[in-house]
Design a protein around this motif. Structure first.
Motif, short mmCIF file in Angstrom:
data_model
loop_
_atom_site.label_atom_id
_atom_site.label_comp_id
_atom_site.label_asym_id
_atom_site.label_seq_id
_atom_site.Cartn_x
_atom_site.Cartn_y
_atom_site.Cartn_z
N ILE A 161 52.32 8.28 -3.63
CA ILE A 161 52.60 7.38 -2.53
C ILE A 161 52.26 8.07 -1.23
O ILE A 161 52.16 9.29 -1.18
N ASN A 162 52.08 7.28 -0.20
CA ASN A 162 51.81 7.84 1.11
C ASN A 162 53.14 8.18 1.77
O ASN A 162 53.92 7.29 2.12
N ILE A 163 53.41 9.46 1.91
CA ILE A 163 54.68 9.95 2.46
C ILE A 163 54.94 9.36 3.85
O ILE A 163 56.06 9.00 4.18
N ASN A 164 53.89 9.25 4.64
CA ASN A 164 54.05 8.75 6.01
C ASN A 164 54.46 7.28 6.06
O ASN A 164 54.97 6.81 7.07
N GLU A 165 54.22 6.55 4.96
CA GLU A 165 54.59 5.14 4.92
C GLU A 165 55.97 4.91 4.30
O GLU A 165 56.46 3.79 4.29
N CYS A 166 56.59 5.96 3.80
CA CYS A 166 57.90 5.84 3.15
C CYS A 166 58.99 5.68 4.19
O CYS A 166 58.93 6.27 5.27
N ASN A 167 60.01 4.89 3.83
CA ASN A 167 61.20 4.90 4.67
C ASN A 167 62.07 6.07 4.20
O ASN A 167 61.79 6.69 3.18
N LEU A 212 42.11 27.42 -13.33
CA LEU A 212 42.87 27.95 -12.19
C LEU A 212 42.50 27.24 -10.89
O LEU A 212 43.38 26.96 -10.07
N SER A 213 41.25 26.95 -10.71
CA SER A 213 40.82 26.24 -9.51
C SER A 213 41.47 24.87 -9.43
O SER A 213 42.02 24.48 -8.38
N ASP A 214 41.44 24.13 -10.53
CA ASP A 214 42.06 22.80 -10.57
C ASP A 214 43.56 22.89 -10.32
O ASP A 214 44.12 22.10 -9.54
N ILE A 215 44.20 23.83 -10.95
CA ILE A 215 45.65 23.99 -10.84
C ILE A 215 46.03 24.38 -9.41
O ILE A 215 47.01 23.88 -8.85
N THR A 216 45.25 25.24 -8.80
CA THR A 216 45.50 25.66 -7.41
C THR A 216 45.43 24.46 -6.47
O THR A 216 46.27 24.32 -5.57
N ILE A 217 44.46 23.60 -6.67
CA ILE A 217 44.30 22.40 -5.84
C ILE A 217 45.52 21.49 -6.01
O ILE A 217 46.05 20.97 -5.02
N ILE A 218 45.98 21.33 -7.23
CA ILE A 218 47.14 20.47 -7.48
C ILE A 218 48.39 21.05 -6.83
O ILE A 218 49.15 20.33 -6.16
N PHE A 219 48.63 22.36 -7.01
CA PHE A 219 49.78 23.00 -6.37
C PHE A 219 49.72 22.84 -4.85
O PHE A 219 50.73 22.57 -4.20
N ALA A 220 48.55 23.00 -4.27
CA ALA A 220 48.40 22.88 -2.82
C ALA A 220 48.71 21.46 -2.36
O ALA A 220 49.40 21.27 -1.35
N ARG A 221 48.23 20.47 -3.08
CA ARG A 221 48.50 19.07 -2.72
C ARG A 221 49.99 18.78 -2.78
O ARG A 221 50.55 18.17 -1.87
N ILE A 222 50.65 19.24 -3.83
CA ILE A 222 52.09 19.01 -3.97
C ILE A 222 52.84 19.67 -2.81
O ILE A 222 53.71 19.04 -2.19
N SER A 223 52.48 20.90 -2.50
CA SER A 223 53.16 21.59 -1.40
C SER A 223 52.93 20.88 -0.06
O SER A 223 53.85 20.75 0.75
N GLU A 224 51.70 20.42 0.17
CA GLU A 224 51.41 19.70 1.42
C GLU A 224 52.26 18.45 1.53
O GLU A 224 52.80 18.15 2.61
N GLU A 225 52.40 17.71 0.44
CA GLU A 225 53.19 16.49 0.48
C GLU A 225 54.68 16.80 0.68
O GLU A 225 55.37 16.08 1.41
N ILE A 226 55.16 17.86 0.06
CA ILE A 226 56.56 18.24 0.25
C ILE A 226 56.79 18.68 1.69
O ILE A 226 57.84 18.38 2.29
N LEU A 227 55.82 19.35 2.28
CA LEU A 227 55.95 19.73 3.69
C LEU A 227 55.99 18.50 4.60
O LEU A 227 56.69 18.50 5.62
N LEU A 228 55.25 17.45 4.24
CA LEU A 228 55.32 16.19 5.01
C LEU A 228 56.72 15.58 4.90
O LEU A 228 57.27 15.08 5.89
N ILE A 229 57.29 15.64 3.71
CA ILE A 229 58.65 15.14 3.52
C ILE A 229 59.62 15.96 4.35
O ILE A 229 60.49 15.42 5.05
N LYS A 230 59.46 17.27 4.29
CA LYS A 230 60.34 18.16 5.06
C LYS A 230 60.29 17.81 6.55
O LYS A 230 61.32 17.73 7.21
N LYS A 231 59.09 17.56 7.05
CA LYS A 231 58.94 17.24 8.47
C LYS A 231 59.69 15.96 8.82
O LYS A 231 60.27 15.86 9.91
#
Length: 149
Positions: A8-14, A56-75
């Motif tokens: 989901i788009n974190i920025n569109e979530c209530n 490892l490359s694929d997994i690194t990309i997935i971990f980075a995406r998850i962390s970015e989205e959690i940081l958006l939630i944190k903000k």
């Protein structure tokens, strides 16, 4: 980059949708760890380094995406110090868990069994800490929901 159909788009979530989104992301992170463990086992069995690098490359990309989205939630929770603190702690623990996972893999490769056992014990404790923080976030979610009703 892997796209999960329930993204989901974190920025569109209530506000009441944010913590459930975080829990889904955490579940995706757990599945990604399983993929990492599978890739490590594949490498240990086959010594196929090029194939391992692709995983490892694929997994690194997935971990980075998850962390970015959690940081958006944190903000989005910058005005809720309690939830903010719990999300920061979760991210800190997850960073340490990833490092320990890598350290355990190196210890396996180098056949350092005692070191592996020590790191594994730290990892088990850290997983308990992560679960405690997730419990705290579930309580936070209940508090948020009760304030809305």
């Amino acid at each position: 980059m892997e796209k999960v159909e329930d993204d989901i788009n974190i920025n569109e979530c209530n506000m009441h949708e944010l913590l459930p989104a975080l829990f889904r992301l955490q579940s995706q992170r757990s599945l990604t760890y399983q993929r990492l463990y599978d890739a490590q086992a594949m490498f240990l069995n086959t010594h196929n380094f090029p194939g391992f690098q692709v995983f490892l490359s694929d997994i690194t990309i997935i971990f980075a995406r998850i962390s970015e989205e959690i940081l958006l939630i944190k903000k989005r929770f910058e005005n809720n110090k309690n939830i903010l603190k719990h999300i920061e702690q979760l991210q800190d623990y997850e960073e340490k868990k990833l490092q320990l996972t890598n350290d355990m893999f190196v210890a396996k490769i180098e056949k350092k069994n005692e070191q592996f056992q020590d790191i594994n014990e730290k990892s088990i404790k850290l997983i308990d800490d992560i679960n405690e923080i997730l419990d705290e976030l579930r309580y936070d979610q209940q508090d948020l929901n009760s304030m809305e009703t």
